[in-house]
Scaffold this motif. Structure first.
Motif, PDB file in Angstrom:
ATOM      1  N   PHE A 121      73.217  34.537  33.482  1.00 49.49           N
ATOM      2  CA  PHE A 121      74.373  34.999  34.259  1.00 49.49           C
ATOM      3  C   PHE A 121      74.295  36.509  34.491  1.00 49.49           C
ATOM      4  O   PHE A 121      74.495  36.988  35.607  1.00 49.49           O
ATOM      5  CB  PHE A 121      75.676  34.688  33.519  1.00 49.49           C
TER       6      PHE A 121
ATOM      7  N   PRO B  63      71.256  31.953  39.058  1.00 51.45           N
ATOM      8  CA  PRO B  63      72.016  30.710  38.849  1.00 51.45           C
ATOM      9  C   PRO B  63      71.410  29.884  37.725  1.00 51.45           C
ATOM     10  O   PRO B  63      70.196  29.907  37.504  1.00 51.45           O
ATOM     11  CB  PRO B  63      71.912  29.993  40.198  1.00 51.45           C
TER      12      PRO B  63
ATOM     13  N   ALA C  45      79.537  28.366  29.276  1.00 52.73           N
ATOM     14  CA  ALA C  45      79.272  28.608  30.692  1.00 52.73           C
ATOM     15  C   ALA C  45      80.526  28.615  31.557  1.00 52.73           C
ATOM     16  O   ALA C  45      80.519  29.180  32.645  1.00 52.73           O
ATOM     17  CB  ALA C  45      78.287  27.565  31.210  1.00 52.73           C
TER      18      ALA C  45
ATOM     19  N   ALA D 107      80.715  28.521  35.663  1.00 53.95           N
ATOM     20  CA  ALA D 107      79.728  29.379  36.323  1.00 53.95           C
ATOM     21  C   ALA D 107      78.324  28.789  36.382  1.00 53.95           C
ATOM     22  O   ALA D 107      77.397  29.456  36.834  1.00 53.95           O
ATOM     23  CB  ALA D 107      79.675  30.736  35.618  1.00 53.95           C
ATOM     24  N   ALA D 108      78.148  27.542  35.944  1.00 57.46           N
ATOM     25  CA  ALA D 108      76.822  26.921  35.945  1.00 57.46           C
ATOM     26  C   ALA D 108      76.868  25.582  36.667  1.00 57.46           C
ATOM     27  O   ALA D 108      77.944  25.024  36.915  1.00 57.46           O
ATOM     28  CB  ALA D 108      76.319  26.730  34.516  1.00 57.46           C
TER      29      ALA D 108
ATOM     30  N   LEU E  43      77.408  30.720  42.399  1.00 57.46           N
ATOM     31  CA  LEU E  43      77.138  30.687  40.959  1.00 57.46           C
ATOM     32  C   LEU E  43      76.783  32.072  40.423  1.00 57.46           C
ATOM     33  O   LEU E  43      77.143  32.416  39.291  1.00 57.46           O
ATOM     34  CB  LEU E  43      76.019  29.692  40.652  1.00 57.46           C
TER      35      LEU E  43
ATOM     36  N   LYS F 277      80.107  33.991  40.005  1.00 57.44           N
ATOM     37  CA  LYS F 277      80.850  33.450  38.864  1.00 57.44           C
ATOM     38  C   LYS F 277      80.148  33.765  37.547  1.00 57.44           C
ATOM     39  O   LYS F 277      80.794  34.089  36.539  1.00 57.44           O
ATOM     40  CB  LYS F 277      81.032  31.942  39.015  1.00 57.44           C
ATOM     41  N   GLY F 278      78.834  33.669  37.545  1.00 55.28           N
ATOM     42  CA  GLY F 278      78.078  33.907  36.316  1.00 55.28           C
ATOM     43  C   GLY F 278      78.177  35.347  35.847  1.00 55.28           C
ATOM     44  O   GLY F 278      78.342  35.606  34.640  1.00 55.28           O
TER      45      GLY F 278
ATOM     46  N   ARG G  13      81.499  35.847  34.317  1.00 54.79           N
ATOM     47  CA  ARG G  13      81.568  35.156  33.020  1.00 54.79           C
ATOM     48  C   ARG G  13      80.838  35.956  31.935  1.00 54.79           C
ATOM     49  O   ARG G  13      81.344  36.121  30.820  1.00 54.79           O
ATOM     50  CB  ARG G  13      80.955  33.762  33.151  1.00 54.79           C
TER      51      ARG G  13
END
Length: 361
Positions: A280, A285, A298, A301-302, A330, A333-334, A337
């Motif tokens: 991340f 991704p 996760a 985010a995965a 992703l 988001k990752g 996160r």
């Protein structure tokens, strides 16, 4: 360095900068090879195996306790070597309960004896720290330790993974490793629960053109129980559609993480799964398992798959190789996160555990 070693190093480094911690005393069971660590005097105790065996049979404290009671407020064992100290409060970190819950996925050398000793020593701690709610559940179940004695403190992500590497740092590594423009990546020790055989099967099930365009790179040392896997990796050679990179340094690992089309981590069982967060932070991704601790780590985010399903893993690989919009979503988001997990936060929460233990002892 394995996960426990990495955790110990980062916790030690970040505790040293906490205002509440007046002094650290590194303690080594057996010979440390050095009298100081980062300016702190190292305390040497006898071999842990000897001490633990003596204490388990006699019910007595470990030798050397009396010389430490006046100088140590609390003892933290971060590496599963939990001592028995009757006059010093003990906090122990247990990453997971895998050797007890799935002994078939750990080295079998003296396994029954090791598990008996490990379970017994877990009860010598006044409080347990673990790294996920999943691990807490497993420790309650397999160690028989009360849930009220267990605190969940997630691991952190090294800030270096967030740093975007410049071309001059990357080019020679790309050349040395002969990296393709696109590739799928797995990072971790070769062992049964990492599910690498299914990763290979999923890659081989890809359409031929995609498989050739996006090779699979397996990065990690040989652990145990992987003889058939090693033979399969060697048979694929070093420049084909599946490549095994054994000795990769930290900088090269970061290059691989940042350049990968996707990081594959469909592990069968994890107490945490730090490579997911490292992926991340690297803005790559991630495909991971929908079981054990991995959904907890996760978040949203995965791309999650059934770790036992080769078709599901293969389909997820096709998605991330061909659908740029999914990849971009992703990545955003990752990165968000990963920012939630820091070693500084881990250290602060650990100090709070120390405070609670000291207030009740």
């Amino acid at each position: 360095m394995d996960g426990i070693g990495y955790y110990s190093k980062e916790l030690y480094r970040n505790l040293a900068s906490c205002a509440e911690v007046q002094q650290l005393m590194p303690v080594v069971f057996g010979s440390s090879g050095s009298s100081t660590l980062d300016g702190y005097q190292v305390k040497n105790l006898p071999s842990y195996r000897f001490e633990a065996s003596w204490s388990a049979v006699s019910g007595m404290s470990f030798f050397g306790t009396s010389s430490m009671t006046s100088s140590i407020d609390i003892f933290h064992s971060p590496d599963h070597y939990t001592p028995r100290f009757k006059q010093i409060p003990v906090v122990a970190t247990l990453m997971d309960a895998i050797p007890l819950s799935h002994p078939q996925w750990t080295s079998q050398r003296a396994r029954k004896l090791k598990n008996w000793m490990w379970r017994k020593s877990g009860h010598w701690a006044d409080h347990i720290v673990t790294i996920s709610e999943f691990s807490k559940y497993e420790i309650v179940r397999y160690f028989g330790i009360d849930a009220d004695k267990i605190s969940v403190i997630p691991l952190g992500v090294d800030e270096c993974y967030f740093e975007r590497l410049s071309d001059d740092k990357v080019e020679h590594i790309v050349a040395d490793l002969n990296l393709p423009d696109r590739f799928f990546l797995f990072v971790g020790t070769l062992q049964p629960r990492k599910n690498i055989e299914r990763i290979l099967d999923a890659h081989e099930a890809l359409p031929p053109a995609l498989r050739k365009e996006t090779p699979l790179l397996i990065v990690g040392r040989n652990g145990w129980g992987a003889d058939a896997l090693v033979a399969r990796l060697i048979a694929n050679g070093s420049d084909g559609e599946i490549r095994w990179l054994q000795n990769v340094g930290e900088l090269a690992k970061r290059v691989l993480m940042q350049r990968a089309t996707a990081l594959l981590f469909p592990s069968l069982l994890e107490g945490f799964g730090l490579p997911v967060l490292e992926g991340f932070a690297s803005q790559t991704p991630v495909i991971t398992s929908n079981a054990t601790s991995l959904p907890e780590v996760a978040g949203d985010a995965a791309l999650f798959v059934d770790a036992l399903s080769v078709p599901a893993l293969s389909e997820a690989m096709v998605t991330l190789a061909r659908e740029e919009a999914v990849r971009r979503d992703l990545v955003v988001k990752g990165l968000s996160r990963a920012r939630q997990f820091t070693w500084e936060k881990c250290a602060r929460q650990t100090v709070q555990v120390y405070d609670r233990v000291l207030s009740t002892c």
